[in-house]
Design a protein around this motif. Structure first.
Motif, PDB file in Angstrom:
ATOM      1  N   LYS A  27      37.466  42.461  47.782  1.00 28.03           N
ATOM      2  CA  LYS A  27      38.494  42.700  46.911  1.00 28.03           C
ATOM      3  C   LYS A  27      38.063  41.940  45.567  1.00 28.03           C
ATOM      4  O   LYS A  27      38.569  42.686  44.671  1.00 28.03           O
TER       5      LYS A  27
ATOM      6  N   LEU B 280      36.170  44.630  44.021  1.00 28.81           N
ATOM      7  CA  LEU B 280      37.005  45.663  43.717  1.00 28.81           C
ATOM      8  C   LEU B 280      37.796  45.564  42.131  1.00 28.81           C
ATOM      9  O   LEU B 280      37.612  46.350  41.568  1.00 28.81           O
ATOM     10  N   ASP B 281      38.189  44.318  42.223  1.00 30.84           N
ATOM     11  CA  ASP B 281      38.846  43.917  41.075  1.00 30.84           C
ATOM     12  C   ASP B 281      38.135  44.085  39.827  1.00 30.84           C
ATOM     13  O   ASP B 281      38.436  44.889  38.716  1.00 30.84           O
TER      14      ASP B 281
ATOM     15  N   ALA C  69      35.338  45.815  39.466  1.00 28.56           N
ATOM     16  CA  ALA C  69      34.890  47.219  39.238  1.00 28.56           C
ATOM     17  C   ALA C  69      36.046  47.987  38.500  1.00 28.56           C
ATOM     18  O   ALA C  69      36.089  48.573  37.490  1.00 28.56           O
ATOM     19  N   THR C  70      37.293  47.553  38.976  1.00 25.18           N
ATOM     20  CA  THR C  70      38.338  48.213  38.492  1.00 25.18           C
ATOM     21  C   THR C  70      38.437  48.017  36.807  1.00 25.18           C
ATOM     22  O   THR C  70      39.090  48.784  36.242  1.00 25.18           O
ATOM     23  N   VAL C  71      38.555  46.662  36.725  1.00 26.56           N
ATOM     24  CA  VAL C  71      38.705  46.223  35.277  1.00 26.56           C
ATOM     25  C   VAL C  71      37.432  46.944  34.429  1.00 26.56           C
ATOM     26  O   VAL C  71      37.966  47.378  33.268  1.00 26.56           O
TER      27      VAL C  71
ATOM     28  N   GLU D 161      36.259  49.739  34.809  1.00 27.35           N
ATOM     29  CA  GLU D 161      36.548  51.165  34.628  1.00 27.35           C
ATOM     30  C   GLU D 161      37.587  51.295  33.588  1.00 27.35           C
ATOM     31  O   GLU D 161      37.403  52.320  32.752  1.00 27.35           O
ATOM     32  N   ASP D 162      38.484  50.431  33.752  1.00 26.22           N
ATOM     33  CA  ASP D 162      39.731  50.472  32.750  1.00 26.22           C
ATOM     34  C   ASP D 162      39.108  50.474  31.161  1.00 26.22           C
ATOM     35  O   ASP D 162      39.560  50.941  30.471  1.00 26.22           O
TER      36      ASP D 162
END
Lengths: 287, 483
Positions: free
Chosen positions: A275, A278-279, A281-283, A285-286
């Motif tokens: 998790k 993932l967090d 990676a998402t950051v 991407e943003d």
């Protein structure tokens, strides 16, 4: 909610937190522990009290990041809060003037051995302390320990700081030295270390107190998950301990019980790391 | 439609409780008993004969005004029904679900002599659930008295005592050692029998209405002692329950895979281990589970086992395994409520009766691999009046199990008695207290519920909390003295 007043990073994996909990600090004494629950989803984990400040109503915890809960706790910052904080639990250390005593702290066990060494020193004992860890980075509170000890011996498994030895080696030498007259030993650290300390002191028949950290839920005698096998039968670590006569503990039973939830612990940790990745990676991407 | 005659009322059959499908419920923790519909409740209420000398009330430990609330219910006046209910019982949604009605109110119902008693418990639940949803009957606090009371424990006894005292205008601080209030209602009784939302709803509402100060994470005897509470409060009520588990004195109890029912249920209920890893606390359940004992706690544990086994099996596409009750007496002596026993049977629990464990066997890794048992037969009646189980010589055998859960009863937790000089206890560790008033041998300290009686029922603890509250109130108002 209980606020984190202060956080110190003692090493990559060892963190110190001072937590505001006046209801615990008011009666806390060396040797006791607290139960901590981080949030609504959290498990209740027992952590030994490393220090307390009654005036400020604060408890100091030092913990090693081993599983999901301690890693998550270690990521909180000053000003954050945790959901539950109960204690002080268990019996405090029995402090008297015993003469000369040895205090052995291994790894994160240096934290709970400190208030015991301090209290023993205040009670008039000559305190010889032995602290050890795998490597230099895991040794902390060296100066604090020195301040409450008449002598301090430091060991690391890899020799990166102090003696290259396990804590049992200098301890054996102290016991062997007749002039030292060690009358009592306290040992806190990983279960396997405590086992070997008690094996080391047994031939010298020096009473050896260990502080056990077993699996538990409530910490008040309700679940019995923490039970430990002593010579006289089964006892609960939470209410009968956490300190016991180390020579009476069935260490192999203790060590096997500690592993009972190993698969689940690994699963929870893997999921948590997944998790977190993932967090991240998402950051990314943003951005 | 006009008023029914008595004969017509007696012809109406007792309405069965709609239950979640037997097969489906083995794989979830949702509530089993679904509750009456409004129509069912009205029709069931029509069965009540409104006796002039109602026996049902005598069977209720808190004396709920049963005929009155049932009359209001069948007249369609739900608000009034709630009002009647709340005169004596602040937790109807809880009691309607967990009381052993067959030996209490319903056990005394005149209809039960020849046929089936009015389903009072189910009607109580219906009224309680209506109130949970509509909140037509707010609890009102009387003008402040300036008196302070410490209630230790927030289970059925402590809650009831707190509510009754706060209504009288006293300031109540309720101390709880766990992270949330409710005691056994939260850590012990499973979701499928008593949803947590019901308990939280009832407690939250009472605490808000009455300004009760809730102090969680406070372990009395450790964070504060009884002596310290007496310095700060005018009165102290101990409702700390019986939380200390017993283990059998047989070889092998420290093997991996042996748990107390308390540990197992606390993991599953309080810590929501059935939702691991969404919740952090795990619980380990094997393919073959033996729960030892046959009380309500044993039924809760074995029915949780069935569900966990099913959930795991569905996740891993394997067979779910077996869950056994191992009990040394016969079915006639089973202490659990009949409903729990029936539900357990419906859910596939295997009952090994007249069977007593003598040793738990472990493998090379110190994990449970079997349970050595001996067959029993019933002999002469013992002190409890039940026929005593006697071992059958040479009948030992080994049950193939990998998890053993001990549900052998619990004792009061001694931590609270630190710094409690003068508070006498029995040899079993229960507090000595007057049954009518709850007064202990220590001045200004009352006690009630399981801490006095040993493990009993939710409603008997509520009754004790209620009686103590009345006496504390009279004492604080100077209407009676301690001596």
């Amino acid at each position: 909610m209980y606020r984190i007043l202060k956080k110190e990073v003692l090493s990559d994996v060892v963190k110190l937190m001072e937590i505001e909990a006046p209801h615990v600090a008011r009666r806390a004494r060396a040797g006791q522990f607290v139960i901590v629950r981080i949030d609504e989803f959290g498990e209740r984990i027992p952590l030994t009290i490393a220090d307390y400040d009654r005036d400020r109503g604060a408890i100091t915890l030092i913990f090693q990041e081993l599983g999901k809960s301690t890693i998550q706790l270690g990521r909180l910052r000053t000003g954050d809060s945790i959901a539950s904080f109960a204690g002080p639990l268990g019996h405090p250390t029995e402090i008297e003037n015993y003469g000369t005593v040895a205090c052995v702290g291994g790894g994160v066990g240096i934290a709970p051995i400190y208030p015991i060494a301090r209290a023993l020193k205040q009670a008039g004992n000559r305190v010889i302390s032995v602290i050890g860890a795998r490597t230099k980075e895991l040794i902390f509170w060296e100066e604090k320990m020195r301040a409450v000890s008449d002598a301090l011996i430091i060991c690391t498994d890899d020799g990166s700081h102090g003696r290259k030895a396990l804590v049992t080696e200098p301890l054996k030498e102290l016991l062997e030295n007749r002039e030292m007259k060690i009358s009592r030993v306290w040992a806190i650290g990983p279960a396997i270390m405590m086992k070997f300390v008690t094996l080391a002191t047994r031939p010298y028949t020096v009473p050896t107190t260990v502080s056990l950290n077993t699996i538990m839920i409530d910490g008040t005698g309700m679940c019995g998950g923490c039970r430990v096998l002593l010579e006289e039968g089964s006892k609960f670590v939470c209410v009968d301990g956490p300190e016991f006569d180390g020579h009476k503990v069935d260490w192999d039973n203790l060590l096997s019980r500690l592993t009972f939830y190993r698969d689940e612990e690994k699963r929870a940790l893997d999921l948590y790391n997944h998790k977190c990745n993932l967090d991240k990676a998402t950051v990314a991407e943003d951005r | 439609m006009g008023e029914l005659t008595m004969q017509e009322r007696m012809k109406i059959k007792r309405h069965a409780m709609p239950n979640q499908d037997q097969e489906a419920r083995r794989g979830n923790f949702s509530e089993v008993a679904l509750g009456y519909t409004a129509e069912m409740a009205r029709k069931e209420a029509d069965r009540c004969l409104q006796c002039k000398d109602p026996q049902c009330i005598k069977g209720c430990p808190v004396g709920v005004m049963i005929p009155q609330f049932i009359k209001a219910l069948r007249e369609g006046d739900m608000v009034k029904a709630v009002e009647w209910m709340k005169v004596k019982n602040n937790l109807p949604a809880v009691c309607g679900r967990v009381c052993p009605q067959e030996v209490q109110c319903e056990g005394h119902c005149i209809l039960g002599k020849k046929g089936e008693a009015v389903a009072i418990g189910r009607l109580e639940r219906f009224v309680g659930d209506f109130e949970l949803e509509h909140r037509t009957c707010p609890l009102v606090k009387a003008a402040g008295t300036g008196k302070k009371i410490a209630v230790v424990g927030s289970g059925p006894a402590g809650l009831t005592c707190s509510v009754d005292l706060a209504r009288q205008g006293h300031h109540v601080s309720m101390f709880e050692s766990l992270h949330g209030p409710g005691g056994v209602l939260i850590y012990g009784i499973p979701e499928f029998r008593l949803p947590k939302s019901v308990v939280h709803g009832e407690i939250g509402y009472a605490v808000d209405c009455l300004g009760i100060e809730l102090k969680t994470d406070h372990v009395i005897g450790r964070s504060f002692t009884l002596g310290e509470l007496l310095e700060d409060y005018d009165a102290v009520f101990l409702g700390t329950g019986a939380g200390l588990p017993s283990f059998m004195r047989i070889p092998g109890i420290n093997l991996n895979g042996v748990m107390s029912a308390n540990e197992f249920l606390t993991r599953v209920n309080l810590m929501k281990a059935y939702q691991f890893p969404d919740y952090d606390t795990p619980v380990r359940i094997g393919k073959k589970v033996a729960v030892i004992g046959a009380g309500n706690v044993a039924m809760d544990a074995v029915r949780c086992s069935v569900r966990l086994q099913r959930i795991l099996a569905e996740r891993n596409a394997t067979a779910p395994g077996e869950a056994h009750i191992v009990y040394r007496r016969s079915s006639g002596e089973i202490p659990a409520r009949m409903e729990e026993y029936h539900h357990a049977r419906e859910e596939g629990v295997i009952f090994d009766l007249l069977t007593n464990p003598v040793e738990i066997l472990g493998d090379e890794k110190r994990a449970v691999k079997g349970l050595r048992c001996i067959r029993m037969e019933l002999g002469e009646p013992d002190k409890s009046g039940r026929r005593q189980p006697v071992p059958v010589e040479g009948s030992e055998f080994v049950m193939d199990v990998d998890t053993v859960i001990m549900a052998l009863g619990t004792n009061p937790n001694p931590i609270v008695f630190v710094d409690a000089e003068g508070l006498d206890r029995t040899r079993q560790g229960t507090a000595v207290a007057d049954a009518a008033t709850g007064r202990t041998m220590k001045k200004r300290v009352w006690a009630g519920g399981d801490v006095v009686t040993g493990a009993a029922t939710v409603i008997s603890a509520m009754g004790a909390g209620k009686r103590a509250a009345a006496d504390i109130n009279a004492f604080l108002k100077g209407e009676n003295t301690w001596d």
